[in-house]
Design an enzyme around this catalytic site. Structure first.
Site, PDB file in Angstrom:
ATOM      1  N   GLY A  15       0.804  -1.116   0.007  1.00 30.76           N
ATOM      2  CA  GLY A  15       0.055   0.137   0.092  1.00 30.76           C
ATOM      3  C   GLY A  15       0.788   1.291  -0.043  1.00 30.76           C
ATOM      4  O   GLY A  15       0.585   2.228   0.617  1.00 30.76           O
ATOM      5  N   GLY A  19      -0.220   8.279   1.511  1.00 32.13           N
ATOM      6  CA  GLY A  19      -0.616   7.762   2.947  1.00 32.13           C
ATOM      7  C   GLY A  19       0.653   7.387   3.602  1.00 32.13           C
ATOM      8  O   GLY A  19       1.823   7.618   3.436  1.00 32.13           O
ATOM      9  N   ARG A  40      -1.532  -0.968  -5.810  1.00 27.17           N
ATOM     10  CA  ARG A  40      -2.500  -1.142  -6.931  1.00 27.17           C
ATOM     11  C   ARG A  40      -2.304  -0.130  -8.103  1.00 27.17           C
ATOM     12  O   ARG A  40      -2.657  -0.286  -9.273  1.00 27.17           O
ATOM     13  CB  ARG A  40      -3.951  -1.264  -6.571  1.00 27.17           C
ATOM     14  CG  ARG A  40      -4.172  -2.695  -5.947  1.00 27.17           C
ATOM     15  CD  ARG A  40      -5.604  -2.733  -5.571  1.00 27.17           C
ATOM     16  NE  ARG A  40      -6.095  -1.571  -4.536  1.00 27.17           N
ATOM     17  CZ  ARG A  40      -7.218  -1.259  -4.549  1.00 27.17           C
ATOM     18  NH1 ARG A  40      -8.230  -2.049  -5.033  1.00 27.17           N
ATOM     19  NH2 ARG A  40      -7.824  -0.440  -3.675  1.00 27.17           N
ATOM     20  N   VAL A  67      -3.005  -6.916  -2.667  1.00 27.82           N
ATOM     21  CA  VAL A  67      -2.602  -8.135  -1.705  1.00 27.82           C
ATOM     22  C   VAL A  67      -3.749  -9.077  -1.495  1.00 27.82           C
ATOM     23  O   VAL A  67      -3.769 -10.204  -0.735  1.00 27.82           O
ATOM     24  CB  VAL A  67      -2.376  -7.491  -0.301  1.00 27.82           C
ATOM     25  CG1 VAL A  67      -1.241  -6.507  -0.312  1.00 27.82           C
ATOM     26  CG2 VAL A  67      -3.691  -6.517   0.086  1.00 27.82           C
ATOM     27  N   TYR A 159     -15.097  -2.953  10.190  1.00 28.01           N
ATOM     28  CA  TYR A 159     -13.885  -2.487  10.164  1.00 28.01           C
ATOM     29  C   TYR A 159     -13.134  -2.739  11.546  1.00 28.01           C
ATOM     30  O   TYR A 159     -11.976  -3.203  11.526  1.00 28.01           O
ATOM     31  CB  TYR A 159     -13.958  -1.027   9.909  1.00 28.01           C
ATOM     32  CG  TYR A 159     -12.505  -0.438   9.867  1.00 28.01           C
ATOM     33  CD1 TYR A 159     -11.663  -0.684   8.770  1.00 28.01           C
ATOM     34  CD2 TYR A 159     -12.217   0.380  10.798  1.00 28.01           C
ATOM     35  CE1 TYR A 159     -10.318  -0.228   9.047  1.00 28.01           C
ATOM     36  CE2 TYR A 159     -10.703   0.796  10.931  1.00 28.01           C
ATOM     37  CZ  TYR A 159     -10.066   0.764   9.889  1.00 28.01           C
ATOM     38  OH  TYR A 159      -8.864   1.043   9.925  1.00 28.01           O
ATOM     39  N   PRO A 189      -2.364   3.636  14.996  1.00 22.99           N
ATOM     40  CA  PRO A 189      -2.536   4.977  15.097  1.00 22.99           C
ATOM     41  C   PRO A 189      -4.024   5.248  15.100  1.00 22.99           C
ATOM     42  O   PRO A 189      -4.638   4.386  14.970  1.00 22.99           O
ATOM     43  CB  PRO A 189      -1.956   5.518  13.687  1.00 22.99           C
ATOM     44  CG  PRO A 189      -2.163   4.458  12.672  1.00 22.99           C
ATOM     45  CD  PRO A 189      -2.007   3.322  13.641  1.00 22.99           C
ATOM     46  N   THR A 194      -5.075  11.278   5.730  1.00 20.75           N
ATOM     47  CA  THR A 194      -4.725  10.569   4.620  1.00 20.75           C
ATOM     48  C   THR A 194      -6.053  10.439   3.597  1.00 20.75           C
ATOM     49  O   THR A 194      -7.069  11.244   3.932  1.00 20.75           O
ATOM     50  CB  THR A 194      -4.300   8.951   4.702  1.00 20.75           C
ATOM     51  OG1 THR A 194      -5.410   8.249   5.194  1.00 20.75           O
ATOM     52  CG2 THR A 194      -3.283   9.110   5.993  1.00 20.75           C
TER      53      THR A 194
END
Length: 272
Positions: A15, A19, A40, A67, A159, A189, A194
């Site tokens: 990734g 960010g 990606r 991924v 999530y 965090p 981001t």
């Protein structure tokens, strides 16, 4: 002065197109590491690689990689091996949130995307690269988690569940690696500015911007500094978990804002 234990190491960052991932790639390159950057968005990866080579003289490899695709992850590992590139640090940064609906009205497609990226993607990457670390009896896996893996918040449901899974996988892997010199850490965090919220709100940039209004959030560089800290620790030191939040945030749902009229933010900000 703290010794530089990062120089010369090979670090894979997933990734890395934006960010926290991009900041980690920049920070490792600055410290003299060889960087394998995946994501990606190929154009962003190539731009990042050119930047790291120009500014730091870094050796950089890139891979257009989702991924969630286990076969693609394994194929990329094999391609790197063929070039003699074996990462001894893996930063599992790729992750995302989709939606903030109550569970009973949530979108199962959003759930699939979060579970496949945040949990299964982390597993596929770790499983692909960990055996070489064990064989070398040296290495480090750093999982970018979230305070959402510590405190569930309203409408965070699935999530938060994926980030609780990251906590369990990090702890479990540490147990599995007892007797080796391979370390495992999570960096968790709170609110980081981001693309995270824009992805969560399906491209609603105005709503996303409101999340970070009225207080000072963490920056991606702040999180990258934390990642550098745990990786640069002496090899006999394993930082199991590092939690960081902006000073204006003191809990998942406690954020001091100068403008209380703006929308309360989600409690976390994992990378996208």
């Amino acid at each position: 002065m703290t010794p530089n234990r990062i120089r010369g190491r090979t670090v894979l960052v997933t990734g890395a197109t934006a960010g926290i991932g991009a900041s980690c790639a920049r920070s490792f390159a600055r410290e003299g590491a060889r960087v394998v950057a995946t994501g990606r968005r190929t154009e962003r990866l190539e731009a990042l690689a050119a930047e790291l080579r120009a500014e730091h003289g870094a050796q950089v490899w890139t891979g257009s990689l989702d991924v969630r695709d286990r076969a693609a992850v394994e194929s990329f590992r094999d391609e790197l091996r063929a070039e003699g590139v074996v990462p001894d640090v893996v930063v599992n940064n790729a992750g995302k949130a989709r939606g903030m609906d109550p569970l009973q009205s949530g979108d199962p497609d959003d759930w699939d995307e979060m579970i496949d990226t945040n949990v299964k993607g982390l597993l596929w990457v770790t499983r692909a690269f960990l055996p070489a670390m064990i064989e070398a009896d040296r290495g480090h896996v750093v999982n970018i988690g979230s305070i959402a893996g510590r405190w569930t918040y309203p409408s965070g449901n699935v999530y938060c569940g994926t980030k609780y899974a990251v906590v369990a996988l990090t702890e479990g892997l540490n147990m599995d690696l007892a007797g080796t010199r391979v370390r495992v850490s999570s960096v968790d965090p709170g609110l980081v500015e981001t693309e995270f919220s824009e992805v969560r709100f399906h491209g609603d940039s105005e709503r996303a911007e409101s999340v970070y209004r009225g207080y000072t959030p963490l920056s991606p560089d702040d999180v990258a500094d934390a990642v550098l800290y745990v990786v640069n620790a002496p090899e006999h030191v394993d930082v199991f978990n590092l939690v960081l939040m902006p000073t204006d945030q003191r809990h998942a749902t406690i954020v001091h804002k100068t403008d209380p009229a703006v929308e309360p933010p989600p409690a976390d900000a994992s990378p996208v």
